[in-house]
Design an enzyme around this catalytic site. Structure first.
Site, mmCIF file in Angstrom:
data_model
loop_
_atom_site.group_PDB
_atom_site.id
_atom_site.type_symbol
_atom_site.label_atom_id
_atom_site.label_comp_id
_atom_site.label_asym_id
_atom_site.label_seq_id
_atom_site.Cartn_x
_atom_site.Cartn_y
_atom_site.Cartn_z
ATOM 1 N N ASP A 19 0.862 -1.171 0.000
ATOM 2 C CA ASP A 19 0.000 0.000 0.000
ATOM 3 C C ASP A 19 0.905 1.230 0.000
ATOM 4 O OD1 ASP A 19 -2.325 1.659 0.459
ATOM 5 O OD2 ASP A 19 -1.749 1.724 2.572
ATOM 6 N N ASP A 21 -0.277 5.024 0.861
ATOM 7 C CA ASP A 21 -0.572 6.060 1.853
ATOM 8 C C ASP A 21 -0.476 5.531 3.278
ATOM 9 O OD1 ASP A 21 -1.035 7.605 -0.350
ATOM 10 O OD2 ASP A 21 -3.219 7.564 -0.180
ATOM 11 N N ASP A 47 -11.277 23.421 -3.667
ATOM 12 C CA ASP A 47 -10.799 22.048 -3.837
ATOM 13 C C ASP A 47 -9.586 21.778 -2.959
ATOM 14 O OD1 ASP A 47 -12.704 21.336 -5.775
ATOM 15 O OD2 ASP A 47 -11.501 22.229 -7.370
ATOM 16 N N THR A 125 -2.818 0.792 -4.775
ATOM 17 C CA THR A 125 -3.303 1.997 -4.103
ATOM 18 C C THR A 125 -4.488 2.603 -4.832
ATOM 19 O OG1 THR A 125 -2.667 4.264 -3.502
ATOM 20 C CG2 THR A 125 -1.557 3.308 -5.395
ATOM 21 N N ALA A 126 -5.306 3.361 -4.086
ATOM 22 C CA ALA A 126 -6.419 4.082 -4.693
ATOM 23 C C ALA A 126 -5.956 5.329 -5.441
ATOM 24 C CB ALA A 126 -7.432 4.487 -3.622
ATOM 25 N N LYS A 170 -8.835 -3.753 -4.331
ATOM 26 C CA LYS A 170 -7.371 -3.804 -4.229
ATOM 27 C C LYS A 170 -6.903 -5.257 -4.183
ATOM 28 C CE LYS A 170 -5.259 -0.695 -1.725
ATOM 29 N NZ LYS A 170 -4.650 0.084 -0.603
ATOM 30 N N ASP A 193 -1.387 -0.307 6.224
ATOM 31 C CA ASP A 193 -1.699 0.301 7.519
ATOM 32 C C ASP A 193 -3.190 0.254 7.841
ATOM 33 O OD1 ASP A 193 -2.957 3.442 7.115
ATOM 34 O OD2 ASP A 193 -2.169 2.392 5.381
ATOM 35 N N ASN A 196 -9.070 -1.444 5.925
ATOM 36 C CA ASN A 196 -9.716 -1.646 4.626
ATOM 37 C C ASN A 196 -8.941 -2.619 3.746
ATOM 38 O OD1 ASN A 196 -11.974 0.261 4.838
ATOM 39 N ND2 ASN A 196 -10.381 1.812 4.938
#
Length: 254
Positions: A19, A21, A47, A125-126, A170, A193, A196
Site C-alpha cells: 500500500d 498512503d 478544492d 493503491t487508490a 485492491k 496500515d 480496509n
C-alpha cells in the site's frame, strides 16, 4: 486450453504488494498531487481546502468510509479534461519535493530487500494509476496498480476506467497480477496500515501491518500477524542522513 504446466514451487515468482498512503509514505499521496494542481490553476481554492482537510483527517484517524466515498470524486476532479502527459509531468515534478521527503525509510528498505531476493514489488493503491506508476518507477519497483481514469486521445474524460482500487478491489487487482505471473499467493507478501486492506493482507501467506489503525491492529494481534510500528523521527533521521551524505560527497569532490 493451454498445455503449459505450473512452475515448480522454487521457480515460481514471489510478489510483495505495498500500500502507499501511510504505509510507504506518510500521509495521502493524492493530497500532494492536489496541492500542485492548485498551484497550476487546475483546481480551485475550495478544492485544495478539501484536500487539506482530508489530509488532516487521514493523518489523525486513518482511512474511513468517508475517504472511500470521496476518493472517486477527488481523483476524477483532479484529472478531468487534462492530458495523461500533463499528469505524469505533474507527478514527476512533485516526487522529489513532496513524495520523497515523506517516504518511510523502513518500508522503502523492505521493498529493496524484496527486490534483492528476486521478488516482484508492486504498489497497490487508490491513488491515480499514473501517479502510482511514477512513484514505482522512481523507487525502481516492478509496477503499480492504481485507480484508472478513462482517457480519449490522451485526454481524461472524467469517467473511471474500472473501479477505485480500494478494499476488495485492491485485493482483486493484486490477485490478478499474481495469477498472471503464476505466483503462489501463499508465498507472497502484503504490507498495509489500513483495516480496509484486510482482504489484501488475508489473501497472502506473509503479511505485515505498518502503523496500523486500531481495527487492523486488533485484527493483526488476533491473527498473530507481524506489526511494524514507525516513528516520525525515522523520516527526520533519514533526511538528516541524506543531507550529511550530500555534504560529504560535495566536500570530497573538492
Amino acid at each position: 486450453m493451454s498445455d503449459a504446466q505450473p512452475l515448480p514451487p522454487s521457480d515460481r515468482p514471489i510478489v510483495a504488494f505495498f500500500d502507499v498512503d501511510n504505509t510507504l509514505m506518510k500521509g495521502a499521496s493524492v493530497y500532494y498531487v492536489g496541492r500542485e494542481a492548485f498551484r497550476r490553476g487546475i483546481i480551485s481554492w475550495r478544492d485544495i481546502a478539501l484536500f487539506g482537510w482530508h489530509q488532516f483527517r487521514f493523518l489523525a484517524v486513518g482511512e474511513n468510509q468517508n475517504h472511500l466515498a470521496t476518493a472517486k470524486d477527488r481523483a476524477l476532479g483532479l484529472v478531468s479534461g487534462h492530458t495523461e502527459a500533463a499528469l505524469i509531468a505533474l507527478a514527476e515534478e512533485i516526487y522529489e519535493r513532496d513524495f520523497a521527503p515523506k517516504l518511510w525509510p523502513e518500508t522503502v528498505e523492505l521493498t529493496r530487500e524484496h527486490l534483492a531476493k528476486g521478488h516482484e514489488v508492486w504498489l497497490v493503491t487508490a491513488t491515480p494509476q499514473l501517479v502510482a506508476q511514477v512513484i514505482a518507477d522512481r523507487l525502481g519497483l516492478t509496477g503499480a496498480l492504481g485507480t484508472k481514469v478513462q482517457a480519449l486521445d490522451g485526454v481524461f474524460t472524467g469517467a473511471l476506467d474500472g473501479h477505485v482500487i480500494h478494499g476488495d478491489e485492491k485485493a482483486a487487482a493484486a490477485r490478478e497480477v499474481a495469477a498472471n505471473l503464476d505466483a503462489d499467493l501463499a508465498d507472497c507478501w502484503a504490507y498495509s496500515d489500513s483495516s480496509n486492506d484486510i482482504p489484501l493482507l488475508s489473501m497472502v501467506g506473509n503479511r505485515v501491518v505498518v502503523n496500523p489503525d486500531a481495527k487492523l491492529l486488533a485484527h493483526a494481534r488476533e491473527k498473530s500477524w507481524t506489526v511494524l510500528p514507525l516513528k516520525r523521527s525515522s523520516i527526520r533521521e533519514a533526511r538528516k542522513l541524506v543531507k550529511k551524505q550530500a555534504r560529504f560527497v560535495k566536500k570530497r569532490a573538492r
